[in-house]
Design an enzyme around this catalytic site. Structure first.
Site, PDB file in Angstrom:
ATOM      1  N   CYS A 298     -58.743 -64.365  14.687  1.00 58.02           N
ATOM      2  CA  CYS A 298     -58.364 -65.696  14.168  1.00 58.02           C
ATOM      3  C   CYS A 298     -59.173 -66.779  14.877  1.00 58.02           C
ATOM      4  O   CYS A 298     -60.380 -66.883  14.642  1.00 58.02           O
ATOM      5  CB  CYS A 298     -56.855 -65.908  14.293  1.00 58.02           C
ATOM      6  SG  CYS A 298     -56.304 -67.340  13.353  1.00 58.02           S
TER       7      CYS A 298
ATOM      8  N   HIS B  21     -54.990 -61.597  11.133  1.00 54.79           N
ATOM      9  CA  HIS B  21     -54.340 -61.089  12.343  1.00 54.79           C
ATOM     10  C   HIS B  21     -54.050 -59.605  12.213  1.00 54.79           C
ATOM     11  O   HIS B  21     -53.048 -59.222  11.577  1.00 54.79           O
ATOM     12  CB  HIS B  21     -53.029 -61.837  12.569  1.00 54.79           C
ATOM     13  CG  HIS B  21     -53.204 -63.238  13.050  1.00 54.79           C
ATOM     14  ND1 HIS B  21     -53.208 -63.566  14.389  1.00 54.79           N
ATOM     15  CD2 HIS B  21     -53.404 -64.397  12.376  1.00 54.79           C
ATOM     16  CE1 HIS B  21     -53.394 -64.872  14.517  1.00 54.79           C
ATOM     17  NE2 HIS B  21     -53.519 -65.397  13.308  1.00 54.79           N
TER      18      HIS B  21
ATOM     19  N   GLU C 271     -52.793 -57.656  14.339  1.00 53.99           N
ATOM     20  CA  GLU C 271     -51.500 -57.382  15.014  1.00 53.99           C
ATOM     21  C   GLU C 271     -50.304 -57.806  14.151  1.00 53.99           C
ATOM     22  O   GLU C 271     -49.167 -57.451  14.440  1.00 53.99           O
ATOM     23  CB  GLU C 271     -51.459 -58.067  16.378  1.00 53.99           C
ATOM     24  CG  GLU C 271     -51.188 -59.559  16.382  1.00 53.99           C
ATOM     25  CD  GLU C 271     -52.378 -60.411  15.923  1.00 53.99           C
ATOM     26  OE1 GLU C 271     -53.436 -59.875  15.533  1.00 53.99           O
ATOM     27  OE2 GLU C 271     -52.213 -61.640  15.924  1.00 53.99           O
TER      28      GLU C 271
END
Ligand SMILES: NC(=O)CC[C@H](N)C(=O)O
EC number: 4.3.2.10
Length: 206
Positions: free
Chosen positions: A79, A188, A190
């Protein structure tokens, strides 16, 4: 050892947990000397470009990050960690980035439409990736898979050959880059569940 740079503005724990879920220990550190010794480095980032650059600079992280990228060891930006690699961002003015990848960071316009629907900014939620080049982080990832985004700005590389994937949101924009050992995603991993964990696993296995 995977090292995650803690410069006070990242979603570090969720990135660390993501690596742990796929069997890799990841060390979060605010010590530039530890960053300098990393064999795999992750630069996450949440917040405003200028604030992050200020934190990286004041924390003494710029040199170790530049040296790591030059060393050829694997690097993953996430990001804002993608955006910071570029020459400059227009977020809240004009701010210099690390200039590792020539190019700019620009804002989505506020008047984008898809058919009759106004496309809100920030671009927030799930969207598909169109994989353009077989970056190692995309091993085993199907084209068109969905990943999770939260951003109002996107990167415009001067050299299109670094683009590894794109996404459509009012326009087709760069959603991942790959240049030698350097990989970075606007989305992202994650926060992207199965696909994101596979991406983290791929990075850990490099
Ligand atoms: N999630 C974020 O921190 C977004 C990064 C950057 N501020 C953007 O809006 O694109």
């Amino acid at each position: 050892m995977i090292v995650i740079v803690d410069y006070g503005m990242g979603n570090l724990r969720s990135v660390q947990k993501g690596f742990e879920k796929v069997g890799f220990e990841a060390r979060v550190t605010d010590d530039p000397a530890v960053v300098a010794r990393a064999d795999r480095l992750v630069l996450p980032g949440v917040g405003a470009f200028r604030d992050c650059m200020d934190q990286l600079t004041s924390g003494g992280f710029v040199e170790p990050i530049l040296r790591h990228v030059e060393s050829g060891r694997p690097f993953l930006g996430i990001c804002l960690g993608l955006q910071l690699l570029f020459t400059e961002s227009e977020e809240f003015g004009h701010h210099k980035g690390l200039n590792i990848v020539p190019g700019r960071v620009v804002r989505f316009p506020g008047d984008m439409r898809c058919r009759s629907e106004v496309l809100k900014v920030p671009h927030m939620g799930w969207n598909q990736i169109d994989i353009r080049r077989p970056a190692p982080i995309f091993n085993g990832i199907e084209n068109g898979e969905s990943v999770y985004f939260v951003h109002s700005y996107y990167v415009v590389p001067e050299d299109d050959s670094v683009v590894a994937a794109t996404t459509d949101y009012g326009r087709t924009f760069c959603t991942a880059i790959w240049r030698d050992n350097l990989m970075a995603t606007q989305f992202h991993p994650e926060k992207s569940q199965r696909v994101g964990l596979k991406i983290l696993k791929n990075f850990g296995e490099l």
